[in-house]
Scaffold this motif. Sequence first.
Motif, PDB file in Angstrom:
ATOM      1  N   TYR A   1     -12.777 -13.681   3.986  1.00  0.00           N
ATOM      2  CA  TYR A   1     -11.579 -13.007   3.476  1.00  0.00           C
ATOM      3  C   TYR A   1     -11.183 -11.841   4.384  1.00  0.00           C
ATOM      4  O   TYR A   1      -9.989 -11.605   4.600  1.00  0.00           O
ATOM      5  N   ARG A   2     -12.155 -11.132   4.926  1.00  0.00           N
ATOM      6  CA  ARG A   2     -11.821 -10.036   5.834  1.00  0.00           C
ATOM      7  C   ARG A   2     -11.097 -10.574   7.068  1.00  0.00           C
ATOM      8  O   ARG A   2     -10.079 -10.035   7.498  1.00  0.00           O
TER       9      ARG A   2
ATOM     10  N   ASN B   1      -9.584 -13.515   7.455  1.00  0.00           N
ATOM     11  CA  ASN B   1      -8.331 -14.184   7.141  1.00  0.00           C
ATOM     12  C   ASN B   1      -7.209 -13.205   6.838  1.00  0.00           C
ATOM     13  O   ASN B   1      -6.079 -13.387   7.281  1.00  0.00           O
ATOM     14  N   THR B   2      -7.490 -12.158   6.089  1.00  0.00           N
ATOM     15  CA  THR B   2      -6.422 -11.198   5.782  1.00  0.00           C
ATOM     16  C   THR B   2      -5.950 -10.484   7.051  1.00  0.00           C
ATOM     17  O   THR B   2      -4.751 -10.227   7.215  1.00  0.00           O
TER      18      THR B   2
ATOM     19  N   TRP C   1      -6.909  -5.258   0.131  1.00  0.00           N
ATOM     20  CA  TRP C   1      -5.794  -5.690   0.979  1.00  0.00           C
ATOM     21  C   TRP C   1      -4.487  -5.617   0.209  1.00  0.00           C
ATOM     22  O   TRP C   1      -3.477  -5.116   0.721  1.00  0.00           O
ATOM     23  N   TYR C   2      -4.507  -6.108  -1.026  1.00  0.00           N
ATOM     24  CA  TYR C   2      -3.289  -6.063  -1.852  1.00  0.00           C
ATOM     25  C   TYR C   2      -2.883  -4.626  -2.166  1.00  0.00           C
ATOM     26  O   TYR C   2      -1.693  -4.304  -2.259  1.00  0.00           O
TER      27      TYR C   2
ATOM     28  N   THR D   1       0.976 -14.460  -0.452  1.00  0.00           N
ATOM     29  CA  THR D   1      -0.190 -15.341  -0.389  1.00  0.00           C
ATOM     30  C   THR D   1      -0.667 -15.645  -1.803  1.00  0.00           C
ATOM     31  O   THR D   1      -0.490 -14.851  -2.731  1.00  0.00           O
TER      32      THR D   1
ATOM     33  N   LYS E   1      -0.612  -3.470   0.547  1.00  0.00           N
ATOM     34  CA  LYS E   1       0.566  -4.262   0.908  1.00  0.00           C
ATOM     35  C   LYS E   1       1.833  -3.674   0.269  1.00  0.00           C
ATOM     36  O   LYS E   1       1.798  -3.153  -0.843  1.00  0.00           O
TER      37      LYS E   1
ATOM     38  N   LYS F   1       1.919 -10.772  -3.980  1.00  0.00           N
ATOM     39  CA  LYS F   1       0.470 -10.563  -3.977  1.00  0.00           C
ATOM     40  C   LYS F   1      -0.119 -11.448  -5.062  1.00  0.00           C
ATOM     41  O   LYS F   1      -0.123 -11.080  -6.239  1.00  0.00           O
TER      42      LYS F   1
ATOM     43  N   LEU G   1      -3.733 -13.032   8.743  1.00  0.00           N
ATOM     44  CA  LEU G   1      -2.451 -13.241   8.060  1.00  0.00           C
ATOM     45  C   LEU G   1      -1.489 -12.097   8.321  1.00  0.00           C
ATOM     46  O   LEU G   1      -0.260 -12.310   8.351  1.00  0.00           O
ATOM     47  N   ASP G   2      -1.999 -10.915   8.530  1.00  0.00           N
ATOM     48  CA  ASP G   2      -1.136  -9.769   8.818  1.00  0.00           C
ATOM     49  C   ASP G   2      -0.313  -9.968  10.087  1.00  0.00           C
ATOM     50  O   ASP G   2       0.713  -9.314  10.280  1.00  0.00           O
TER      51      ASP G   2
ATOM     52  N   LEU H   1      -9.989  -8.723  -1.152  1.00  0.00           N
ATOM     53  CA  LEU H   1      -8.590  -9.058  -1.414  1.00  0.00           C
ATOM     54  C   LEU H   1      -7.909  -7.960  -2.221  1.00  0.00           C
ATOM     55  O   LEU H   1      -6.746  -7.613  -1.964  1.00  0.00           O
TER      56      LEU H   1
END
Length: 615
Positions: free
Chosen positions: A551-552, A554-555, A611-612, A567, A615, A335, A558-559, A608
């Motif tokens: 960012y919303r 893209n995350t 999201w982290y 990342t 994770k 992260k 990426l999932d 972000l």
Amino acid sequence: MKKILSLISFSLLCIITANAEGIYSLPLIHNVQAYESMSLNGEWKYIVDVQEEGYYDYRRKPYSQGFFCNAKPQRPEDLIEYDFESSPSMQIPSDWNTQDERLFFYEGTVWFKKSFQAVPSDEYRSLLYFGAVNYDCRVWLNGKELGHHIGGFTPFNYDVSNVIKEGENTIVVKVDNKRHAEDVPTQIFDWWNYGGITRDVMLVKVPHTYLEDYRLELSKANKPGKKEIVFSAKTSKAEAGHTIILNIAELGIKKKLTTDNSGYCEASFNLPIKTNDKPKGTRNKQLELWSPTNPKLYSVDITLDNSTINDEIGFRTVETRGKKILLNGEPVFLKGVSIHEEKPNGGGRANSVEDARTLLSWAKELGCNYVRLAHYPHNEHMVREAERLGIMVWSEIPVYWTIAWNNPQTLNNARNQLHDMIARDHNRANIIIWSIANETPHSAERDAFLGNLAEYARSLDSTRLISMAMEVVGADNYVNRLNDNMNKYVDVVSFNQYIGWYRDVNDASKMTWEIPYDKPVIISEFGGGAKYGYHGPKNQRWTEEFQENLYRENTAMLDKIDGLAGTSPWILKDFRSPRRVLPGIQDFYNMKGLLSDKGEKKKAFFVLKEWYKNK
């Protein structure tokens, strides 16, 4: 007459020594902070030399009586067209761009001069150590040229034992930060070309024979429930018979070794790994592994003959298994965030412990257990503070964009920077990745160049992962394919992608990725720009809402990537770049930061962070 002879003698000295490059250069001393030293930071005099008249004559030939002589008129009629004493002063370490408003955009030569008092002794050697000078520098002490160093982000040192004198001594440094196509980095790059003596300068006392280098790390070959610690050391002189004692009191390790004819020795120790079910009454010392949740460091004393130095060292393993990165044998998700070596709250080259703590505290608040220190080796304070805070590190050399792939000198320059990055930091437990390049265009020449670097890095350190930031070069109907010949050289497949910013605005939800390698994947960069405090619809460029939405999307995208192991979005905070010229928005700042230059959090920061958290 005596004064005239003195001036003539000094000029002759300069003539004799002006071209004696490198005769005082030494291999880089490891853990310089462990030795007694005198800081040479503080006020230095400086002269801006646009046409390098302090080094070349009017025929562009090296000048025997240049500024490095620091000459003074001895008679009223003497002609000397420079004077350090009446020139302005600058705080060192720093960059001239933010210290003198006239030099904000300046790229060229600046001379620096520092006088200091010394009391040398035959009982020890004296090393002059520079943390970094950007980019091309020459160093003189008392009129004698010590050496020539190229590379703006790696340390170097000279043995000045036979040059330093009792009383006043004078250092003169010629610094040139002009960009050239054959340099590393090359002529164009997306950060500020801060010029100057940008890191600490020290006069270091060392024994006549000292520990030039040592390694203390975990072997890859371990027995179940145990770890093998491997220790090796090399003295500054290739001599047999020196006694080296390794003492790690907390682990009950005390080992006496003797150097061989090359000044080298090594040993290994097996210790059980610390667990929560240690039987009562056992006396065996157990090894506690370094990790982000438990950044354990051991106090290590190493004695060479009668001289002892100390270091704080952690132990951990890092490896890959299929598409996973394993830290201490367990899968870990990185992260992270990318960081430039730029000061918080106002710009300029970061160089202090306080700078490091501020930047890293922002990363910790974001939820990071990892940072990509881009695009060059950062200062040692940054690496060591991250280690204490439990933050893993990607460390990189500035092989950036379009390097002169066919130039042997460019390759040698890159190899030297790679060597010195690893030489300085190979005992830092938090560094898990050595990176050899960023966003390089594909070609056979590039593959040969980078393949050479990858193999060289592995020969210097086989305990860490090798990676580089690749580019995605093909897309068809929202299917992105990674195809890079460097895949066979790297342990981790890393690439930069800017869906929603440079490519396919608002199309992230449609994207799929094909990564045909059974290796972990790191998205080394993604993101987009926003000006802090500028608000509007989510489809309006430069607003915080645009970046937040990017960012919303893209995350979420990426999932879906198979093998995603981490990342490091671009970037922690806004930073200066001459390529970013949009008035009222960029004003020579890259605005992709999750925080403003002053540390103000943009809305994407919280996306972000959340999201982290999950994770």
